[in-house]
Write an enzyme that holds these catalytic residues in place. Structure first.
Site, PDB file in Angstrom:
ATOM      1  N   SER A   1      67.888  -3.351  54.105  1.00 41.01           N
ATOM      2  CA  SER A   1      66.742  -2.466  54.305  1.00 41.01           C
ATOM      3  C   SER A   1      65.507  -3.268  54.723  1.00 41.01           C
ATOM      4  O   SER A   1      65.567  -4.009  55.698  1.00 41.01           O
ATOM      5  CB  SER A   1      66.502  -1.645  53.029  1.00 41.01           C
TER       6      SER A   1
ATOM      7  N   ASP B   1      70.716   3.348  55.324  1.00 42.48           N
ATOM      8  CA  ASP B   1      70.183   2.274  54.490  1.00 42.48           C
ATOM      9  C   ASP B   1      71.268   1.594  53.650  1.00 42.48           C
ATOM     10  O   ASP B   1      72.014   2.240  52.907  1.00 42.48           O
ATOM     11  CB  ASP B   1      69.115   2.855  53.571  1.00 42.48           C
TER      12      ASP B   1
END
Length: 741
Positions: free
Chosen positions: A68, A214
């Site tokens: 991320s 993510d």
């Protein structure tokens, strides 16, 4: 011969001793260091502070694994950027703008700018097979993608992340299977975007046939990924959102963050257990900072540095000398490649429907060195058509030639859209009105980008308008636009501040326009209109000779209109200018009742300093020739910013003029407004009137008005609470939702 045998035997006997002595004379090879950067949204900016300390202490990094925001910061460092360069970047990025997909209004094409002038909600819904559709994420990530593309362009030709200046891995989640995906090659920008695509916030990224989101969902602290890269020592930086106590769970956002923290913590704990003696764990003191709080970048970077300095003793053991550090820095810089000359532009297989349009827009870059800024600007112009979900490019090689390949994905919830709107007005004296509207847009009707747009409005001013907009050629400069309009409106006939009557005007017409757009800033239209209508007396004495009688009328006219629009916002502009000049020429030869000429204009200039904005605004119109008593062509004044002390449209006549000076200031804590809605407080000064004859027009007969207002720029449109006063003592109060001009 005997001597040779004796020498050989001596060497064989001495060899073990020499071998044991050699390591003591030479320094042992340094351990390979792997850096692991966790996800955490805005909290991940603390990684920049950690990198700063590693650079200051001369701790080399041989491999990076990130998830991320950790993948974004780590990927930038892996591309060759220094910690200082990354810090300068994150401190100058407008994060609010980076997380908004719609381009700045200045980048929208002219047609999309005019959409803002209606009272419709700014967010369109998709419409397909009779069902409404919404985006797969609140943010499509266009601006963020282009920022990452620009910053990593020096390594854009590298598709093996082991060949980057620093070896790199990004972790993402397969949205269909829930599996972990370790991205070790391909396009670096796409990998970074995929790793940080928080579900529901960012749209998923399609990569190698998979939908990726993510990586924090499956592995927020990828220690094992770094181990698999063959490092000896791991420096792990965990900025994940830590569970908080009951007292902090006081909002829906706090509860959502707590839920995500609980979901990810178990895997994070498992990864932390993989750390062994000699590894370093850094936990920046971020407290309860939210993952969406990008307003405290400086403090976040500093806390990352503080966390790293808390482990200074252990990091010092990994430090290298000045000479070795300079060699490390030089080796990273050597990994950057020279930007190529662009020898061709092509589109990928899924973008073939846009090939001619893209090639026409990007043809000027062919034969020149790649300029990331110019590419970004041209893609922004294309994206300003507001038809694309994503629009990106990458450097590719075709035999010995290098060029760019563009991928264009139209909105997954399009290409047909619906927008709703509501317009309300109350004067606190029992008089109120409303209009409700809906607009349908059918886009990409053909390969040239034709659109069919239809508006339907009910309420005080019913209206139906449908227009087919056909660009001529791929450059989209020239167009033709046939249209059909049916509308009704009411207004008062005022004389000496006394309402003598109220008229209802019905108008229906068909027209054909031909025009040319000038970039994103202007448009020239000429058109022919043919129609009919009537004006009816609703309130008043039909026998009064001072009143225009009920009548039918025929329309047949030519018209031309030039419009310039460089405003940054149509409702509360802070900078820019707009100008409109229009001529209408009814002609008997085209079916009109009479020959006539009317000219009108509108000009606005906005300038700002800090939170303060100053606006100069003037409008006017006149019946240059022809009859002066055609009620259907009267101009009206009255209402907020149009002589604010008078009721809405309480003045009408064949000639009008009004000049305004406005000042407003963005208010609220830090200028953020009220409940994070942009809020403005201001005043206006206005001078104007309507006149029955051109000879009556002068400053002495103009009326001075003023107003104080509070305005909120909501997603439904502007909301005003205001009070106005006229020099003759009239006062008006307003509560309004919707456009004013």
């Amino acid at each position: 011969m005997a001597r040779s045998i004796t020498l050989t035997l001596c060497l064989l006997i001495a060899a073990p001793a020499l071998a044991q002595q050699a390591p003591a004379d030479a320094p042992p090879p340094r351990p390979r260091i792997g850096l692991v950067l966790s996800g955490g949204g805005a909290r991940g900016l603390a990684h920049v502070g950690v990198l700063k300390v590693l650079d200051e202490m001369h701790v080399p990094v041989d491999a990076i694994a990130g998830t991320s925001m950790g993948a974004v910061i780590g990927g930038l460092y892996a591309s060759g950027m220094t910690a200082a360069e990354i810090e300068a970047l994150v401190k100058t990025v407008d994060w609010n703008a980076a997380f908004r997909d719609r381009p700045p209004r200045s980048d929208l094409n002219f047609r999309r700018k005019q959409d803002d002038r209606e009272f419709l909600v700014r967010i369109p819904l998709g419409l397909k097979a009779g069902k409404f559709r919404v985006p797969r994420g609140l943010i499509q990530g266009q601006k963020l993608t282009q920022m990452l593309r620009r910053e990593t362009i020096s390594v854009a030709g590298i598709d093996d992340f082991d060949r980057l200046p620093t070896r790199f891995r990004a972790v993402a989640t397969d949205l269909e299977t829930g599996d972990r995906r370790v991205l070790a090659g391909g396009d670096l920008t796409e990998a970074l975007r995929a790793s940080m695509s928080a579900p529901g916030v960012f749209a998923p990224v399609e990569l190698n046939g998979r939908l990726l989101v993510d990586g924090g969902l499956v592995e927020n602290l990828p220690v094992d990924v770094a181990r698999e890269m063959g490092v000896d020592i791991v420096i792990a930086v965990d900025v994940g959102f830590q569970p908080v106590g009951r007292r902090e769970l006081n909002s829906a956002l706090a509860v959502s963050n707590q839920m995500l923290s609980i979901m990810m913590q178990r895997e994070t704990d498992r990864q932390r257990e993989l750390l062994v003696d000699g590894d370093v764990l850094i936990e920046p003191p971020l407290g309860t900072m939210l993952s969406l709080d990008f307003t405290v970048v400086d403090q976040t970077v500093q806390r990352g540095a503080d966390g790293a300095r808390g482990e200074a003793a252990r990091l010092a053991e990994l430090s290298v000398g000045e000479a070795e550090w300079q060699h490390y820095v030089a080796a990273r810089a050597a990994g950057e490649s020279k930007l190529p000359d662009i020898q061709f532009v092509r589109v990928d297989a899924k973008s073939r429907r846009y090939r001619e349009r893209i090639e026409a827009e990007l043809s000027p870059v062919v034969g020149k060195p790649l300029d990331p800024g110019a590419m970004e600007q041209r893609l922004s112009h294309l994206y300003g058509d507001d038809n694309f979900e994503s629009l990106d490019y990458r450097i590719v090689r075709d035999h010995e030639a290098e060029g760019v390949e563009v991928s264009a994905r139209r909105k997954s919830w399009g290409p047909n859209y619906v927008r709703f709107g509501l317009e309300l007005q109350d004067d606190f004296e029992g008089s109120n009105s409303f209009n409700a509207g809906v607009r349908t847009q059918v886009t990409e009707v053909n390969k040239y980008g034709a659109e069919w747009q239809t508006d339907l409005r009910i309420g005080a001013s019913p209206r139906f308008l449908t227009e087919f907009y056909q660009p001529i050629g791929y450059a989209w400069n020239w167009f033709i636009a046939p249209r059909l309009l049916v509308e009704r409106r009411s207004f008062d006939f005022i004389q000496d501040d006394e309402r003598l009557a109220t008229y209802r005007v019905r108008n229906q017409e068909a027209g054909l326009d031909v025009g040319r757009e000038f970039g994103s800033w202007g448009e020239l239209r000429v058109g022919l209109t043919r129609g009919e209508g009537d004006q009816q007396l609703l309130v008043g004495n039909a026998a009064d000779p001072n009143l225009p009688p009920r009548s039918d009328f025929e329309r047949g006219e030519l018209y031309s209109r030039f419009t310039l629009d460089r405003l940054d916002d149509v409702y509360f502009p802070r900078n820019g200018e707009s100008f409109t000049l229009q001529w209408n020429g009814p002609r008997k030869g085209l079916g009109a009742d009479v020959n006539a000429d009317r000219i009108s204009f509108d000009w606005l200039l906005a300038r700002s300093s800090g939170r303060n904005t100053f606006v100069l605004w003037a409008s006017g119109g006149a019946a240059v020739s022809g009859p002066q008593d055609s009620v259907q062509d009267f101009y009206t004044l009255g209402g907020l910013f149009n002589l604010s002390g008078l009721p809405v449209e309480s003045l009408s006549g064949p000639h009008f003029g009004v000049a305004r000076a406005l000042y407003y200031r963005r208010v609220g804590s830090g200028g953020r407004g009220f409940l994070n809605v942009p809020t403005y407080a201001g005043i206006s000064l206005e001078l104007g009137n309507v006149w029955e004859r051109r000879s009556d027009i002068d400053v002495d007969s103009a009326r001075f008005n003023s107003a104080a207002f509070l305005g909120l720029d909501t997603f439904l449109g502007p909301v005003y609470l205001a009070a106005g006063v006229d020099e003759r003592g009239s006062r008006s109060f307003y509560l309004m939702l919707g456009r004013l001009r």
